[in-house]
Motif scaffolding. Structure first.
Motif, PDB file in Angstrom:
ATOM      1  N   PRO A   1      -3.756   7.490   6.674  1.00  0.00           N
ATOM      2  CA  PRO A   1      -4.261   6.224   6.993  1.00  0.00           C
ATOM      3  C   PRO A   1      -5.692   6.407   7.022  1.00  0.00           C
ATOM      4  O   PRO A   1      -6.737   5.328   7.542  1.00  0.00           O
ATOM      5  CB  PRO A   1      -3.839   6.399   8.731  1.00  0.00           C
TER       6      PRO A   1
ATOM      7  N   GLU B   1      -8.866  -7.412  -0.139  1.00  0.00           N
ATOM      8  CA  GLU B   1      -8.207  -8.561   0.713  1.00  0.00           C
ATOM      9  C   GLU B   1      -8.789  -9.934   0.014  1.00  0.00           C
ATOM     10  O   GLU B   1      -8.086 -10.886  -0.204  1.00  0.00           O
ATOM     11  CB  GLU B   1      -8.470  -8.709   1.909  1.00  0.00           C
TER      12      GLU B   1
ATOM     13  N   THR C   1     -11.935  -2.754   1.885  1.00  0.00           N
ATOM     14  CA  THR C   1     -10.706  -3.795   2.495  1.00  0.00           C
ATOM     15  C   THR C   1     -11.303  -5.036   2.411  1.00  0.00           C
ATOM     16  O   THR C   1     -10.263  -5.781   1.822  1.00  0.00           O
ATOM     17  CB  THR C   1     -10.564  -3.147   4.001  1.00  0.00           C
TER      18      THR C   1
ATOM     19  N   VAL D   1      -8.770   3.664   1.926  1.00  0.00           N
ATOM     20  CA  VAL D   1      -8.274   2.420   2.579  1.00  0.00           C
ATOM     21  C   VAL D   1      -7.053   3.103   3.139  1.00  0.00           C
ATOM     22  O   VAL D   1      -6.087   3.822   2.736  1.00  0.00           O
ATOM     23  CB  VAL D   1      -7.967   1.553   1.677  1.00  0.00           C
ATOM     24  N   ASP D   2      -6.729   2.397   4.472  1.00  0.00           N
ATOM     25  CA  ASP D   2      -5.466   2.845   5.207  1.00  0.00           C
ATOM     26  C   ASP D   2      -4.304   2.330   4.179  1.00  0.00           C
ATOM     27  O   ASP D   2      -3.795   1.279   3.790  1.00  0.00           O
ATOM     28  CB  ASP D   2      -5.327   1.965   6.429  1.00  0.00           C
ATOM     29  N   GLU D   3      -3.443   3.577   3.944  1.00  0.00           N
ATOM     30  CA  GLU D   3      -2.446   3.405   2.869  1.00  0.00           C
ATOM     31  C   GLU D   3      -1.408   2.615   3.448  1.00  0.00           C
ATOM     32  O   GLU D   3      -0.195   2.520   2.716  1.00  0.00           O
ATOM     33  CB  GLU D   3      -1.966   4.594   2.405  1.00  0.00           C
ATOM     34  N   ARG D   4      -1.391   2.137   4.624  1.00  0.00           N
ATOM     35  CA  ARG D   4      -0.462   1.337   5.280  1.00  0.00           C
ATOM     36  C   ARG D   4      -0.832  -0.239   5.043  1.00  0.00           C
ATOM     37  O   ARG D   4       0.007  -0.905   5.417  1.00  0.00           O
ATOM     38  CB  ARG D   4      -0.280   1.406   6.701  1.00  0.00           C
ATOM     39  N   HIS D   5      -1.797  -0.356   4.417  1.00  0.00           N
ATOM     40  CA  HIS D   5      -2.435  -1.616   3.767  1.00  0.00           C
ATOM     41  C   HIS D   5      -1.345  -2.313   3.002  1.00  0.00           C
ATOM     42  O   HIS D   5      -0.641  -1.872   2.094  1.00  0.00           O
ATOM     43  CB  HIS D   5      -3.686  -1.617   3.213  1.00  0.00           C
ATOM     44  N   PRO D   6      -1.111  -3.629   3.259  1.00  0.00           N
ATOM     45  CA  PRO D   6      -0.048  -4.196   2.304  1.00  0.00           C
ATOM     46  C   PRO D   6      -0.404  -4.422   1.029  1.00  0.00           C
ATOM     47  O   PRO D   6       0.456  -4.649   0.016  1.00  0.00           O
ATOM     48  CB  PRO D   6      -0.033  -5.651   2.942  1.00  0.00           C
ATOM     49  N   ARG D   7      -1.660  -3.983   0.525  1.00  0.00           N
ATOM     50  CA  ARG D   7      -1.986  -4.157  -0.872  1.00  0.00           C
ATOM     51  C   ARG D   7      -1.924  -2.932  -1.767  1.00  0.00           C
ATOM     52  O   ARG D   7      -1.928  -2.842  -3.025  1.00  0.00           O
ATOM     53  CB  ARG D   7      -3.409  -4.669  -1.180  1.00  0.00           C
ATOM     54  N   TRP D   8      -1.493  -1.821  -0.709  1.00  0.00           N
ATOM     55  CA  TRP D   8      -1.338  -0.350  -1.411  1.00  0.00           C
ATOM     56  C   TRP D   8      -0.389  -0.203  -2.227  1.00  0.00           C
ATOM     57  O   TRP D   8       0.909  -0.565  -1.851  1.00  0.00           O
ATOM     58  CB  TRP D   8      -1.452   0.754  -0.579  1.00  0.00           C
TER      59      TRP D   8
ATOM     60  N   ARG E   1       1.751   8.277   3.594  1.00  0.00           N
ATOM     61  CA  ARG E   1       0.775   7.130   3.996  1.00  0.00           C
ATOM     62  C   ARG E   1      -0.416   7.766   4.435  1.00  0.00           C
ATOM     63  O   ARG E   1      -0.265   7.698   5.703  1.00  0.00           O
ATOM     64  CB  ARG E   1       1.432   5.817   4.420  1.00  0.00           C
TER      65      ARG E   1
END
Length: 551
Positions: A406, A234, A230, A250-257, A404
C-alpha cells in the motif's frame, strides 16, 4: 568525554569521533556493527555523541540491516565493521546493495599504518574486493581528512543510481587526535536533471499517438518521489505495474494496478509488453525481471526516463531516452490533455491480472497448507502499515505476486542478487527503521538458517519482527526445478527442525501453525506481544509460477 572548549575539543577528538560527528551531521540515526578492537574509538564516540549503536551477531547481518533501513526510510544506512574477515563478511551485502541500487556506507577498519605489509593479525588488502561490490572504495590515512573522504563517499553514493560505498581506516588513524575540530555540516544531496524542452515535446507527441500505452514504475521513483503519480494514472486510465523498490509507490490496491513488474510471475505483463504500442519505463532499465526487453513487441515505442545515463538504452534501445528525474516526467504526464488511448485495452489488462491472481490459489495436502494460503492468512491478519520482507527462494516468488503493497518502503525484496540470507536481517533492520510498524519476513526452511540469531539482536534492543517459516522440508527453489527437469533431486532434503523453540531460546516467541486459523491467531498474538517471533508453518512443496517459468 568531549570537553566544552574548542581547543580542548580539538585535542581530544580523534578519527573515530570525527567519523561519528560527520554521520550525525548527515542525519544518520544509528550504526549497525559487530565489535572489534580496531573500531573501539568509533564505539566510544557513539556513546559520547549520542549516536545509537546496534550490535549485531554477524557483519553480513549488520550490513543487511543497514541496507534494510535505507529501503524503508529512503535515507542512507551505515555499518561499521572490523578489519580482515569483518570486511569480507560485508562483501555479499555490498553486492546486494549494489545490484539493488540502495545507498549504504560501510566503514571498515584496517591494521595500523605502522604495521602495513608486515603480516599484522587479521590484516588483508580488502580494497580490491570492496571496489568490485561498491560504487566507490578508498582508504584514508590522515585523521584530519576523514570528513573530506566521507563527503566524497556521500557524493559517490548518491550520484546517478544510488549504491553502497566503502571507506577503510587504519586503527591508528581512528585513534589519532585531530589537529583541529572538524567543521561538520550536512552534506548536500545531488541535484536531479530536469526534462529538456525538446525531450518533453517528443514525449508528448509519442504519447498522444499511443493507443495501447503501458506504464512501468521502477526503482528511482522511490528515491525521487512524485505526488502526482495517481493523478496521472487516473487521468489517462493507464494500467500500471511496479518494480522492486517502486512497490507501493502507488497503493497497489488501486484499480489500475496490474500486478508486479516481474514478468516471470505475471503472465498478464508478458502479454502487455508484447501487445503495447508504447511502453513508458520510469526509473529503471530492462533487466532480467523484464526479460531484458527481449519480449517487447516490435511495434512498441519505448520511452525510458532515468537520471543515470548509464541505464538508458541498457539491453533494449529506447525510442526516446530521457536523462532526467522520473518525478519530473510524471508531472509532464499529469499536465497533458487526456490521452486518446484504447481504454478497453487497459481495462482488459487489469481484468486479466485479477483473474490470474485469483487462479493462483491451490489446495493443501497432508504435508501442509498451500504456500499462498499461508501468505494470504498472514496478510489478511496483519495491519495495513506492515512491512513485508522476502528474498529469492520459491517461497518468496509465491509472496511476490500475492502481496499488494500500500505504500513505499513496505516491501523489502532482496531478489536482485539472488542471495539468500538477507531476509532475517532485513526484518530486524526494518524494525529499527520503523519501530511502530509490524514487520513480517516470509522465508523458507532453508533461508531462515543463515541469520536466525539476529532475533537475539532485535530482542536485546526491544524491537520486534515476525519470521514466518514456510517449511516444505527441502530447498524448494532448487529441488522443484530439479524434479521437473530430471525426475529426481540431489541432496535437497531438510529435516524438519523446531524453529519455534529456536525463537524461544533467543528470547522471542515461538509458534507452530498447521492451518489458516492457527496461523492468523499466531500472527495476531505475535504482534500484540511486542517480541521477535517465529511462526513455523508446514506447507506443500509446490513450484511457484516464477520458478516454473524460468526453469
Amino acid at each position: 568525554m568531549l570537553t566544552k572548549t574548542q581547543s580542548d575539543k580539538a585535542q581530544t577528538m580523534d578519527g573515530g569521533a570525527a567519523i561519528v560527528a560527520w554521520l550525525k551531521s548527515a542525519g544518520v540515526k544509528n550504526i549497525f556493527s559487530v565489535s572489534g578492537g580496531p573500531i573501539n574509538s568509533i564505539y566510544r564516540a557513539c556513546a559520547h555523541q549520542g549516536l545509537p549503536l546496534i550490535h549485531t551477531r554477524h557483519e553480513a547481518a549488520a550490513c543487511f540491516m543497514a541496507e534494510a533501513q535505507s529501503r524503508v526510510t529512503g535515507k542512507a544506512g551505515v555499518a561499521v565493521v572490523t578489519l580482515g574477515p569483518g570486511v569480507t563478511n560485508a562483501v555479499t551485502p555490498g553486492m546486494v546493495a549494489m545490484l539493488a541500487g540502495t545507498p549504504m556506507i560501510i566503514v571498515g577498519a584496517q591494521a595500523s599504518t605502522k604495521s602495513a605489509e608486515r603480516g599484522a593479525g587479521m590484516a588483508y588488502d580488502v580494497l580490491p574486493i570492496m571496489k568490485g561490490v561498491t560504487k566507490w572504495a578508498a582508504r584514508c590515512t590522515d585523521p584530519n581528512r576523514l570528513q573530506e573522504y566521507l563527503d566524497i563517499a556521500w557524493r559517490k553514493m548518491w550520484a546517478g543510481r544510488p549504491g553502497p560505498v566503502f571507506l577503510e581506516v587504519p586503527t591508528d588513524i581512528l585513534s589519532s587526535p585531530l589537529r583541529e575540530a572538524p567543521a561538520t555540516q550536512h552534506p548536500p544531496m545531488p541535484g536531479l536533471p530536469g526534462i529538456a524542452a525538446g525531450d518533453a515535446e517528443a514525449a508528448r507527441a509519442l504519447l498522444s499517438g499511443a493507443k495501447k500505452p503501458l506504464l512501468i514504475l521502477g526503482d528511482e521513483l522511490f528515491w525521487s518521489r512524485s505526488s502526482r503519480i495517481t493523478e496521472a494514472v487516473e487521468k489517462h486510465g493507464l494500467a500500471f505495474s511496479t518494480l522492486r523498490l517502486a512497490r507501493g509507490i502507488v497503493d497497489e490496491r488501486h484499480p489500475r494496478w496490474m500486478g508486479p513488474a516481474y514478468a516471470p510471475c505475471n503472465a498478464t505483463l508478458r502479454t502487455a509488453m508484447k501487445d503495447a504500442d508504447c511502453i513508458v519505463l520510469l526509473g529503471h532499465h530492462f533487466e532480467f525481471d523484464l526479460e531484458f526487453g527481449d519480449t517487447v513487441g516490435p511495434q512498441a515505442r519505448i520511452i525510458q526516463v532515468c537520471s543515470d545515463q548509464e541505464l538508458l538504452h541498457r539491453n533494449r534501445r529506447a525510442d526516446l531516452a530521457i536523462a532526467a528525474s522520473p518525478a519530473d516526467f510524471i508531472d509532464l504526464l499529469a499536465d497533458m490533455p487526456e490521452l486518446g488511448s484504447d481504454k478497453a485495452w487497459s481495462d482488459g489488462l487489469v481484468t486479466a491480472w485479477r483473474e490470474e491472481h485469483a487462479a493462483q490459489l491451490g489446495e493443501g495436502d497432508a504435508a501442509g497448507m498451500h504456500p499462498l494460503a499461508a501468505v494470504d492468512a498472514v496478510s489478511s491478519t496483519a495491519p495495513e502499515n506492515t512491512i513485508y520482507v522476502t528474498s529469492h527462494g520459491n517461497v518468496d516468488f509465491w509472496a511476490d505476486a500475492r502481496l499488494r503493497v500500500p505504500a513505499p518502503g513496505r516491501y523489502l525484496r532482496a531478489g536482485q542478487s539472488g542471495a539468500l540470507g538477507a531476509e532475517v536481517p532485513y526484518g530486524a533492520g526494518a524494525s529499527f527503521a520503523d519501530p511502530d510498524a509490524p514487520v513480517v519476513v516470509f522465508v523458507g526452511d532453508g533461508g531462515v538458517g543463515f541469520h536466525v540469531a539476529e532475533l537475539d539482536t532485535a530482542e536485546r534492543y526491544g524491537r520486534a519482527f515476525i519470521i514466518v517459516v514456510l517449511d516444505d522440508e527441502c530447498w524448494g527453489a532448487i529441488a522443484l526445478p530439479q524434479e521437473q527437469s530430471f525426475g529426481e533431486t540431489y541432496e535437497m532434503g531438510l529435516p524438519r527442525r523446531d524453529w519455534s523453540k529456536v525463537a524461544e531460546g533467543l528470547g522471542g516467541r515461538g509458534y507452530f501453525a498447521r492451518d489458516v486459523k492457527a496461523l492468523s491467531e499466531a500472527v495476531a498474538d505475535a504482534i500484540a506481544s511486542g517480541k521477535p517471533a517465529i511462526i513455523q508453518v508446514p506447507v506443500r512443496s509446490v513450484i511457484s509460477p516464477y520458478m516454473a517459468y524460468i526453469s
